[in-house]
Design a protein around this motif. Structure first.
Motif, PDB file in Angstrom:
ATOM      1  N   LYS A   1     -16.143  -8.029 -43.155  1.00 49.05           N
ATOM      2  CA  LYS A   1     -15.278  -8.628 -42.145  1.00 49.05           C
ATOM      3  C   LYS A   1     -14.256  -7.650 -41.592  1.00 49.05           C
ATOM      4  O   LYS A   1     -13.708  -7.867 -40.509  1.00 49.05           O
ATOM      5  CB  LYS A   1     -14.577  -9.856 -42.732  1.00 49.05           C
ATOM      6  CG  LYS A   1     -15.543 -10.983 -43.091  1.00 49.05           C
ATOM      7  CD  LYS A   1     -14.822 -12.223 -43.592  1.00 49.05           C
ATOM      8  CE  LYS A   1     -15.812 -13.338 -43.900  1.00 49.05           C
ATOM      9  NZ  LYS A   1     -15.160 -14.570 -44.379  1.00 49.05           N
ATOM     10  N   GLU A   2     -13.970  -6.574 -42.334  1.00 48.43           N
ATOM     11  CA  GLU A   2     -12.997  -5.597 -41.846  1.00 48.43           C
ATOM     12  C   GLU A   2     -13.587  -4.718 -40.755  1.00 48.43           C
ATOM     13  O   GLU A   2     -12.864  -4.042 -40.035  1.00 48.43           O
ATOM     14  CB  GLU A   2     -12.514  -4.695 -42.994  1.00 48.43           C
ATOM     15  CG  GLU A   2     -11.893  -5.439 -44.164  1.00 48.43           C
ATOM     16  CD  GLU A   2     -12.936  -5.826 -45.213  1.00 48.43           C
ATOM     17  OE1 GLU A   2     -14.160  -5.721 -44.912  1.00 48.43           O
ATOM     18  OE2 GLU A   2     -12.536  -6.217 -46.320  1.00 48.43           O
ATOM     19  N   SER A   3     -14.911  -4.717 -40.616  1.00 51.40           N
ATOM     20  CA  SER A   3     -15.565  -3.850 -39.643  1.00 51.40           C
ATOM     21  C   SER A   3     -15.364  -4.373 -38.232  1.00 51.40           C
ATOM     22  O   SER A   3     -15.397  -5.587 -37.979  1.00 51.40           O
ATOM     23  CB  SER A   3     -17.062  -3.751 -39.941  1.00 51.40           C
ATOM     24  OG  SER A   3     -17.741  -3.104 -38.883  1.00 51.40           O
ATOM     25  N   ILE A   4     -15.208  -3.445 -37.295  1.00 50.41           N
ATOM     26  CA  ILE A   4     -15.056  -3.824 -35.891  1.00 50.41           C
ATOM     27  C   ILE A   4     -16.330  -4.466 -35.350  1.00 50.41           C
ATOM     28  O   ILE A   4     -16.322  -5.155 -34.322  1.00 50.41           O
ATOM     29  CB  ILE A   4     -14.662  -2.579 -35.060  1.00 50.41           C
ATOM     30  CG1 ILE A   4     -14.038  -2.996 -33.724  1.00 50.41           C
ATOM     31  CG2 ILE A   4     -15.848  -1.643 -34.868  1.00 50.41           C
ATOM     32  CD1 ILE A   4     -13.402  -1.851 -32.980  1.00 50.41           C
TER      33      ILE A   4
ATOM     34  N   ALA B   1     -11.044   0.251 -36.814  1.00 55.50           N
ATOM     35  CA  ALA B   1     -10.803  -1.130 -36.386  1.00 55.50           C
ATOM     36  C   ALA B   1      -9.392  -1.389 -35.855  1.00 55.50           C
ATOM     37  O   ALA B   1      -9.235  -2.100 -34.855  1.00 55.50           O
ATOM     38  CB  ALA B   1     -11.133  -2.090 -37.524  1.00 55.50           C
ATOM     39  N   PRO B   2      -8.321  -0.847 -36.459  1.00 53.65           N
ATOM     40  CA  PRO B   2      -6.983  -1.141 -35.920  1.00 53.65           C
ATOM     41  C   PRO B   2      -6.622  -0.330 -34.680  1.00 53.65           C
ATOM     42  O   PRO B   2      -5.599  -0.598 -34.042  1.00 53.65           O
ATOM     43  CB  PRO B   2      -6.046  -0.753 -37.080  1.00 53.65           C
ATOM     44  CG  PRO B   2      -6.922  -0.521 -38.266  1.00 53.65           C
ATOM     45  CD  PRO B   2      -8.238  -0.118 -37.726  1.00 53.65           C
TER      46      PRO B   2
ATOM     47  N   GLU C   1      -7.569   6.251 -28.329  1.00 54.25           N
ATOM     48  CA  GLU C   1      -6.242   6.821 -28.186  1.00 54.25           C
ATOM     49  C   GLU C   1      -5.757   7.248 -29.577  1.00 54.25           C
ATOM     50  O   GLU C   1      -6.122   6.644 -30.592  1.00 54.25           O
ATOM     51  CB  GLU C   1      -5.268   5.794 -27.601  1.00 54.25           C
ATOM     52  CG  GLU C   1      -5.647   5.265 -26.237  1.00 54.25           C
ATOM     53  CD  GLU C   1      -5.371   6.247 -25.111  1.00 54.25           C
ATOM     54  OE1 GLU C   1      -4.834   7.348 -25.401  1.00 54.25           O
ATOM     55  OE2 GLU C   1      -5.686   5.927 -23.947  1.00 54.25           O
ATOM     56  N   THR C   2      -4.945   8.281 -29.607  1.00 54.77           N
ATOM     57  CA  THR C   2      -4.427   8.757 -30.892  1.00 54.77           C
ATOM     58  C   THR C   2      -3.006   8.241 -31.073  1.00 54.77           C
ATOM     59  O   THR C   2      -2.051   8.778 -30.518  1.00 54.77           O
ATOM     60  CB  THR C   2      -4.453  10.295 -30.951  1.00 54.77           C
ATOM     61  OG1 THR C   2      -5.791  10.739 -30.670  1.00 54.77           O
ATOM     62  CG2 THR C   2      -4.051  10.794 -32.331  1.00 54.77           C
ATOM     63  N   GLU C   3      -2.888   7.162 -31.850  1.00 53.96           N
ATOM     64  CA  GLU C   3      -1.607   6.500 -32.072  1.00 53.96           C
ATOM     65  C   GLU C   3      -1.279   6.372 -33.554  1.00 53.96           C
ATOM     66  O   GLU C   3      -0.289   5.742 -33.918  1.00 53.96           O
ATOM     67  CB  GLU C   3      -1.624   5.104 -31.441  1.00 53.96           C
ATOM     68  CG  GLU C   3      -1.992   5.085 -29.964  1.00 53.96           C
ATOM     69  CD  GLU C   3      -2.180   3.668 -29.450  1.00 53.96           C
ATOM     70  OE1 GLU C   3      -1.211   3.146 -28.845  1.00 53.96           O
ATOM     71  OE2 GLU C   3      -3.268   3.087 -29.655  1.00 53.96           O
ATOM     72  N   GLY C   4      -2.124   6.937 -34.404  1.00 48.98           N
ATOM     73  CA  GLY C   4      -1.898   6.834 -35.835  1.00 48.98           C
ATOM     74  C   GLY C   4      -2.193   5.466 -36.411  1.00 48.98           C
ATOM     75  O   GLY C   4      -1.652   5.105 -37.464  1.00 48.98           O
TER      76      GLY C   4
ATOM     77  N   CYS D   1     -15.640   7.531 -31.108  1.00 45.82           N
ATOM     78  CA  CYS D   1     -14.675   6.699 -31.828  1.00 45.82           C
ATOM     79  C   CYS D   1     -14.624   7.016 -33.322  1.00 45.82           C
ATOM     80  O   CYS D   1     -13.600   6.815 -33.963  1.00 45.82           O
ATOM     81  CB  CYS D   1     -15.005   5.219 -31.637  1.00 45.82           C
ATOM     82  SG  CYS D   1     -14.800   4.622 -29.944  1.00 45.82           S
ATOM     83  N   GLY D   2     -15.742   7.485 -33.882  1.00 48.68           N
ATOM     84  CA  GLY D   2     -15.793   7.724 -35.319  1.00 48.68           C
ATOM     85  C   GLY D   2     -15.478   9.150 -35.725  1.00 48.68           C
ATOM     86  O   GLY D   2     -15.304   9.441 -36.908  1.00 48.68           O
ATOM     87  N   ALA D   3     -15.414  10.063 -34.755  1.00 50.32           N
ATOM     88  CA  ALA D   3     -15.210  11.474 -35.056  1.00 50.32           C
ATOM     89  C   ALA D   3     -13.804  11.732 -35.565  1.00 50.32           C
ATOM     90  O   ALA D   3     -12.832  11.177 -35.034  1.00 50.32           O
ATOM     91  CB  ALA D   3     -15.479  12.312 -33.813  1.00 50.32           C
TER      92      ALA D   3
END
Length: 398
Positions: free
Chosen positions: A89-92, A236-237, A248-251, A289-291
């Protein structure tokens, strides 16, 4: 009966010179009951043209699985693992994939409520919307008037533990009708693309590489991408870019310590360029997205022993996430220009078979209430890893 092929019907937005080899509609054969000689021809056509379309096909989940398995006969597992997407369930991916119980390699996807479907009593299907994933969204007013976005550019792959599938089969069972929409990139370029309702958009990884300037070709042919462990939970977040091409790179990514148990040996590192097993062409294949890291090999040396000019001539191991994402974006963004996108206009009983190691694709659009959409998707975690550039390729392009 002779197998006949005709080119895909391209939209006015497409640059036909870039689609001479891409995409063929196949006639005169039943993809659910291929003879051995027919399959051999279909296999060659797929790797040559990247995507094959079969119209007005009656296809059971068993037949769809058998067709995909023929491209990699020892495979048994869905690309993300049998029965795993519904449980994680945690997966996007969790909201979008429902496993067919008797054929766990086939997934039910779409939009709306489905009853008594292939052993599933009831399923609430959810069409992937940019509103749940992008950092910004189009206004409600624009969306009502038909403005939309690409959801996420990707190839089908778990990117952890399981090798990327070679082939994906998408089968349209119930396809809603409606007005075309305008897909906006919203990235400052002004790019936009008219698309059919609920299209799947495709771009060629070969074209994506072919159009790069020399310095980016050199970077691509020398580079490997490291993917995060459990990348679909890790990402996911986070929020996607407005073009659907990476994050986007937002941490905001899930910290590695908070992920489910993972093993270093199962983390995947792949070349940026994947070699076509039939044509020998190089396809730029990165799931942006996964890199999380990039390894760049040094440039070949000149006669006096010094490296040639170019990006990272001495090689590099790049771990700064923003730098990694920016470089991948620079390599991939030209390849999703409106003139290079094939947005498929789905009809019921369309079967699209595509070379998952040679094309990128994206869900597009949004549906108004009362627009059910039912598709079956099948891909299989491969028996081998993608091939990267040869020494000759590196010497040619570096």
């Amino acid at each position: 009966m002779t197998i006949e092929t005709i080119p895909f019907p391209l939209p006015p937005s497409a640059d036909s010179s870039k689609f001479r080899a891409f995409g063929r509609e196949v006639k005169g054969v039943d993809p659910g009951a291929l003879q051995a000689t027919q399959f051999q021809e279909i296999e060659k056509l797929l790797y040559k043209h990247s995507a094959l379309l079969f119209r007005n096909v009656d296809l059971t989940p068993e037949q769809q699985y058998t067709l995909v398995k023929a491209f990699d006969p020892t495979c048994e597992s869905y690309g993300h693992g049998n029965n795993k997407t519904g449980k994680t369930k945690e997966s996007i991916l969790h909201p979008y994939l429902k496993t067919i119980p008797r054929v766990p390699q086939v997934q039910l996807i779409g939009n709306g409520i489905v009853h008594d479907h292939e052993g599933i009593p009831e399923a609430q299907l959810k069409h992937a919307s940019h509103r749940t994933f992008h950092k910004s969204q189009v206004s409600e007013e624009d969306e009502t008037s038909g403005v939309t976005r690409f959801y996420r550019w990707h190839m089908d792959a778990a990117l952890y533990d399981l090798p990327p599938p070679k082939v994906t089969a998408l089968y349209g069972i119930s396809v809603p009708e409606g007005d075309k929409q305008i897909c906006r990139y919203d990235d400052g370029t002004g790019d936009e693309l008219e698309v059919p309702l609920g299209t799947t958009a495709f771009v060629s990884g070969k074209t994506m590489f072919d159009i790069l300037p020399p310095e980016l070709k050199s970077l691509a042919v020398r580079s490997r991408v490291k993917y995060a462990p459990h990348p679909f939970i890790w990402m996911a977040p986070a929020h996607a870019k407005s073009s659907g091409l990476g994050l986007e790179t937002e941490g905001l990514e899930t910290p590695l310590d908070n992920l489910p148990h993972w093993e270093k040996s199962k983390i995947q590192i792949y070349p940026v360029l994947w070699k076509n097993p039939i044509t020998g062409d190089l396809h730029l294949q990165v799931h942006p997205c996964g890199a999380c890291e990039l390894f760049v090999d040094p440039l070949p040396r000149t006669e006096d022993g010094s490296p040639q000019g170019g990006l990272y001539p001495e090689g590099a191991h790049l771990v700064d996430l923003k730098t990694v994402r920016n470089l991948i974006y620079d390599m991939q963004r030209p390849g999703i220009a409106p003139s290079l996108v094939y947005p498929h206009d789905w009809h019921e009983k369309d079967l699209m078979l595509f070379h998952n190691r040679g094309v990128m694709h994206s869900v597009v659009g949004h549906f108004k209430p009362g627009k059910p959409r039912v598709f079956h998707q099948c891909n299989l975690a491969a028996s081998d890893e993608p091939l990267g550039p040869s020494i000759q390729d590196i010497l040619r392009w570096a």
